[in-house]
Design an enzyme around this catalytic site. Sequence first.
Site, mmCIF file in Angstrom:
data_model
loop_
_atom_site.group_PDB
_atom_site.id
_atom_site.type_symbol
_atom_site.label_atom_id
_atom_site.label_comp_id
_atom_site.label_asym_id
_atom_site.label_seq_id
_atom_site.Cartn_x
_atom_site.Cartn_y
_atom_site.Cartn_z
ATOM 1 N N GLU A 25 0.819 -0.777 0.066
ATOM 2 C CA GLU A 25 -0.378 -0.292 -0.084
ATOM 3 C C GLU A 25 0.433 1.758 0.102
ATOM 4 O OE1 GLU A 25 -1.270 2.252 3.136
ATOM 5 O OE2 GLU A 25 -1.098 1.044 4.566
ATOM 6 N N LYS A 159 -2.588 -0.107 16.061
ATOM 7 C CA LYS A 159 -2.188 0.982 16.929
ATOM 8 C C LYS A 159 -3.491 0.925 18.196
ATOM 9 C CE LYS A 159 0.904 3.356 14.093
ATOM 10 N NZ LYS A 159 1.307 3.579 13.303
HETATM 11 N N1 PSU Z 1 -2.794 2.425 10.620
HETATM 12 C C1 PSU Z 1 -1.089 2.963 10.937
HETATM 13 N N2 PSU Z 1 -0.356 3.654 9.505
HETATM 14 C C2 PSU Z 1 -0.667 3.649 8.390
HETATM 15 C C3 PSU Z 1 -2.295 2.958 8.545
HETATM 16 C C4 PSU Z 1 -2.950 3.396 9.533
HETATM 17 O O1 PSU Z 1 -0.319 2.679 11.493
HETATM 18 O O2 PSU Z 1 -0.282 4.555 7.383
HETATM 19 C C5 PSU Z 1 -3.311 4.013 7.333
HETATM 20 C C6 PSU Z 1 -3.321 2.944 6.521
HETATM 21 O O3 PSU Z 1 -3.325 2.956 4.949
HETATM 22 C C7 PSU Z 1 -4.689 2.580 7.118
HETATM 23 C C8 PSU Z 1 -5.271 4.330 6.805
HETATM 24 O O4 PSU Z 1 -5.503 1.620 5.717
HETATM 25 O O5 PSU Z 1 -4.796 4.715 7.402
HETATM 26 C C9 PSU Z 1 -6.807 3.814 7.605
HETATM 27 O O6 PSU Z 1 -7.699 5.068 7.083
HETATM 28 P P1 PSU Z 1 -8.668 5.524 8.279
HETATM 29 O O7 PSU Z 1 -8.631 5.213 9.848
HETATM 30 O O8 PSU Z 1 -9.244 6.409 7.807
HETATM 31 O O9 PSU Z 1 -9.852 4.241 7.963
#
Ligand code: PSU
Length: 323
Positions: A25, A159
């Site tokens: 990703e 996290k």
């Molecule tokens: N959590 C992390 N690092 C990240 C992400 C999440 O520790 O880089 C990124 C990933 O790409 C994940 C996205 O798919 O954030 C999720 O975002 P949201 O909570 O807005 O769906």
Amino acid sequence: MSSLLAFSPEVAAARKAGQPIVALESTIIAHGLPRPRNLETARLLEAEVREAGAVPATIAVADGRLRIGLDAAQLEELAVADGVLKVSRRDLAGCIATGRTGATTVAATMVAAQLAGIRAFATGGIGGVHRGAERDFDVSADLEELARTPVAVVCAGAKSILDLPKTLEVLETKGVAVVGYRTDEFPAFFCRASGLAVPLRLDSVAEIANLLDVQRRLGLTSGVLVVNPIPKAAALPEELVEGAIAEALAVATAAGIGGKQITPFLLARIVELTGGQSVEANVALALSNVRLAAEITVALHALGEPILPTPRIRPRSRQMDAM
Ligand code: PSU
Ligand code: MN
């Protein structure tokens, strides 16, 4: 090949030769890690996949196409350009149609991997149920995607900026298989343990490949989440992480940050609050995940896993061509 999907020369050659391919990703590059470590890490991750005998396909949106594999200039653009969109499933068509540059989240990378016939991908952590979701309904689209797209996602758990018990509950409700690789506990990204049990533990790559094969043969269309704890030497002390997260969450609440900004905002604050230690941990766990995803892909390949045919992307309507 449809003009909406663009394979890099390396990935196109791998498809032709029937080599195992691992998707990566790009939100971690554009919005997850600080410069210049983000670009260095993006390159390291790709190198790790190659070393493990597979071909990396970093996914992003550029120039009106969904890119499956990036060349050096495209990778750099994602890491250094300002205003790169964070693209989840919701944002995919908009980003492509308007010709903007976008970094794909876990959800959007799963969509792309499935369109490209790629079975597995690696990331750092997935999105999940945010703390306080009972008030603001903030549940990452990553969970919905895991429910409906048959791609294996290797991560280091999530996290604890998230509500991990609720995240596991939603994964269960949505029928997502969660596999602990050499762990009985769902890992908490920077820390190896969370106190939460995984429903299934598997200790070898061959067993994980077999599970994916069974999942496919059953015709189950949901994804599989493989959780791989951060390497011991790179794990951070729980007190450091929890302190930084509590403070980051307080700042975000005070500043009224929400929606798609909240995750990148918290990640950036945590980097500051841990004096950069979180970056080193993040790089180490991402490398470990990429290695595992590559090994799983190679093992699937050895099982004679068919590369899924690329679902046909519909042609443009004739009226649009005339425009
Ligand atoms: N959590 C992390 N690092 C990240 C992400 C999440 O520790 O880089 C990124 C990933 O790409 C994940 C996205 O798919 O954030 C999720 O975002 P949201 O909570 O807005 O769906
Ligand atoms: Mn959200």
